[in-house]
Scaffold this active site. Structure first.
Site, PDB file in Angstrom:
ATOM      1  N   ARG A  64       0.833  -1.211   0.000  1.00 33.30           N
ATOM      2  CA  ARG A  64       0.000   0.000   0.000  1.00 33.30           C
ATOM      3  C   ARG A  64       0.866   1.260   0.000  1.00 33.30           C
ATOM      4  O   ARG A  64       0.547   2.256  -0.671  1.00 33.30           O
ATOM      5  CB  ARG A  64      -0.917  -0.016   1.228  1.00 33.30           C
ATOM      6  N   HIS A  68       0.604   4.244  -2.724  1.00 31.83           N
ATOM      7  CA  HIS A  68       0.337   5.633  -2.355  1.00 31.83           C
ATOM      8  C   HIS A  68       1.487   6.553  -2.758  1.00 31.83           C
ATOM      9  O   HIS A  68       1.264   7.749  -2.966  1.00 31.83           O
ATOM     10  CB  HIS A  68       0.059   5.737  -0.853  1.00 31.83           C
ATOM     11  N   ASP A  69       2.667   6.022  -2.878  1.00 25.11           N
ATOM     12  CA  ASP A  69       3.777   6.822  -3.391  1.00 25.11           C
ATOM     13  C   ASP A  69       3.601   7.095  -4.878  1.00 25.11           C
ATOM     14  O   ASP A  69       3.723   8.233  -5.336  1.00 25.11           O
ATOM     15  CB  ASP A  69       5.104   6.099  -3.144  1.00 25.11           C
ATOM     16  N   VAL A  72       0.918   9.881  -6.347  1.00 21.07           N
ATOM     17  CA  VAL A  72       0.959  11.288  -5.961  1.00 21.07           C
ATOM     18  C   VAL A  72       2.127  12.001  -6.637  1.00 21.07           C
ATOM     19  O   VAL A  72       3.196  11.422  -6.827  1.00 21.07           O
ATOM     20  CB  VAL A  72       1.063  11.423  -4.429  1.00 21.07           C
ATOM     21  N   GLY A  75       4.999  10.699  -9.485  1.00 21.90           N
ATOM     22  CA  GLY A  75       4.806   9.257  -9.495  1.00 21.90           C
ATOM     23  C   GLY A  75       5.677   8.614  -8.441  1.00 21.90           C
ATOM     24  O   GLY A  75       5.779   9.104  -7.308  1.00 21.90           O
ATOM     25  N   SER A  79       8.286  10.320  -2.480  1.00 22.81           N
ATOM     26  CA  SER A  79       7.856  11.539  -1.795  1.00 22.81           C
ATOM     27  C   SER A  79       7.008  11.230  -0.570  1.00 22.81           C
ATOM     28  O   SER A  79       6.971  12.009   0.382  1.00 22.81           O
ATOM     29  CB  SER A  79       7.087  12.447  -2.759  1.00 22.81           C
ATOM     30  N   ASN A  97      -3.726   8.931   4.309  1.00 23.80           N
ATOM     31  CA  ASN A  97      -2.437   8.424   4.800  1.00 23.80           C
ATOM     32  C   ASN A  97      -2.251   8.538   6.306  1.00 23.80           C
ATOM     33  O   ASN A  97      -1.657   7.656   6.938  1.00 23.80           O
ATOM     34  CB  ASN A  97      -1.286   9.177   4.117  1.00 23.80           C
ATOM     35  N   HIS A 196      -6.901  -5.418  -2.508  1.00 26.80           N
ATOM     36  CA  HIS A 196      -7.739  -5.351  -1.314  1.00 26.80           C
ATOM     37  C   HIS A 196      -8.154  -6.738  -0.826  1.00 26.80           C
ATOM     38  O   HIS A 196      -8.937  -6.846   0.118  1.00 26.80           O
ATOM     39  CB  HIS A 196      -8.979  -4.498  -1.582  1.00 26.80           C
ATOM     40  N   THR A 197      -7.629  -7.757  -1.426  1.00 30.54           N
ATOM     41  CA  THR A 197      -7.827  -9.118  -0.903  1.00 30.54           C
ATOM     42  C   THR A 197      -6.984  -9.352   0.336  1.00 30.54           C
ATOM     43  O   THR A 197      -7.175 -10.345   1.047  1.00 30.54           O
ATOM     44  CB  THR A 197      -7.505 -10.170  -1.991  1.00 30.54           C
ATOM     45  N   ASP A 247     -10.549  -8.316   3.859  1.00 31.56           N
ATOM     46  CA  ASP A 247     -11.414  -9.415   3.431  1.00 31.56           C
ATOM     47  C   ASP A 247     -11.981 -10.085   4.669  1.00 31.56           C
ATOM     48  O   ASP A 247     -11.266 -10.794   5.390  1.00 31.56           O
ATOM     49  CB  ASP A 247     -10.636 -10.419   2.583  1.00 31.56           C
ATOM     50  N   ASP A 256      -5.125 -14.091  -2.937  1.00 31.29           N
ATOM     51  CA  ASP A 256      -5.967 -14.910  -3.797  1.00 31.29           C
ATOM     52  C   ASP A 256      -6.918 -13.994  -4.556  1.00 31.29           C
ATOM     53  O   ASP A 256      -6.843 -12.769  -4.435  1.00 31.29           O
ATOM     54  CB  ASP A 256      -6.745 -15.943  -2.974  1.00 31.29           C
TER      55      ASP A 256
END
Length: 328
Positions: A64, A68-69, A72, A75, A79, A97, A196-197, A247, A256
């Site tokens: 994650r 998130h890097d 923003v 790229g 940062s 964040n 997001h699994t 999940d 998965d």
């Protein structure tokens, strides 16, 4: 005449963007440090595996952090790792964040050990990209190529992060526009959302969807009612601190394709996840991933390698930070 001028400008812009993309691709390479910092990738993998053995939850957190890097500013320029600039708020203070991102100390540990081995050579941006991949490889069932050669940015802004990061309540059109601005397709968006699994979420991110969705429907009616009741037991109204698995339908956190099953069954946490089935093209991709022999891991490997190339600084751009939390 005006149309001809505009067409010419568009062609020049497109050509320039293509040249830039080709240049970046030429400068990123899996062997970038083969002579300047031999054994880099093996050493990073060793350090990260040690951390994941002690705390397996760090793997989705580092994945994650990488995401998130990359979304923003330019790229993938590390940062997000910078502390707040004097008199301003950096990316760490952004809504998506603050009190949410984890793993900063892991990247700093990696940086310290690599600096001892190869001083002033390897960027924090590359170390974050490698750490995300190596942590998930240790987590299980997923890996991907990480071309190297990124350099570090020198600016961090909470305002930019608030504008650039996909919101958990975003509609399909909002989300697809954000991904498109980063050069990513609808398919890239649906595949990357599959991350997001794994991982955890905070109850703060669910309060609106569970308790104040609208005046007519306090709870988002798109959530499976039984699932919504379960979430409310986990996240009482006003609870902004409790964390729980992304999940909720499996006993252990495993990589998965179950995320796509949850999307179709209305058992995802965020409205942005539910949006993946609200567009015909996106729904078709969801259905393709949600089946035995799913291509999800292979597709994810391609999508995240592509994401890792977003707006990277190369050549003489940016700098190689000595410490990831501050500029030189």
């Amino acid at each position: 005449m005006m149309h001809t001028q505009m067409s010419s400008k568009w062609l020049l812009w497109t050509f320039g963007a293509l040249v830039l993309a080709i240049t970046v691709d030429a400068q990123l390479s899996t062997t970038f440090y083969s002579s300047s910092c031999r054994n880099l990738t093996a050493r990073v993998d060793e350090i990260i595996r040690g951390h994941i053995r002690r705390d397996r939850t760090l793997a989705p957190a580092l994945l994650r952090l990488h995401f998130h890097d990359c979304f923003v500013r330019y790229g993938c320029d590390a940062s997000v790792l910078l502390n707040n600039p004097r008199g301003a708020q950096g990316e760490k203070e952004a809504i998506g964040n603050k009190d949410s991102l984890r793993g900063f100390e892991i990247i700093e540990d990696v940086k310290t050990k690599i600096e001892a081995m190869c001083p002033g050579v390897v960027s924090c941006a590359d170390l974050l990209a490698l750490s995300a991949r190596d942590s998930m490889r240790a987590f299980g069932n997923i890996t991907w190529n990480v071309p190297l050669g990124r350099r570090d940015g020198t600016v961090t802004s909470a305002t930019e992060a608030n504008n650039d990061l996909p919101p958990p309540f975003g509609s399909f059109s909002t989300l697809s526009a954000i991904f498109r601005r980063k050069g990513l397709s609808v398919k890239d968006m649906v595949i990357l959302s599959g991350a997001h699994t794994v991982g955890v979420a905070r109850c703060a991110s669910m309060q609106t969807r569970l308790y104040s969705f609208s005046s007519a429907n306090p709870t988002d009616p798109s959530i499976d009612p039984t699932f919504a009741a379960k979430l409310k037991r986990t996240c009482p109204q006003g609870d902004n601190t409790t964390t729980f698995p992304m999940d909720q339908t499996k006993p252990t956190d495993t990589w998965d394709f179950n995320y796509y099953s949850n999307v179709l069954r209305s058992k995802t946490l965020f409205g942005s996840d539910d949006a993946m089935k609200r567009n015909p093209a996106a729904r078709k991709i969801v259905l393709t991933q949600n089946k035995p022999g799913s291509p999800f891991s292979a597709e994810f490997a391609k999508a995240i390698e592509k994401m890792g190339r977003i707006g990277v600084l190369t050549g003489r751009q940016g700098q190689i930070r000595r410490r990831c939390t501050r500029t030189n």
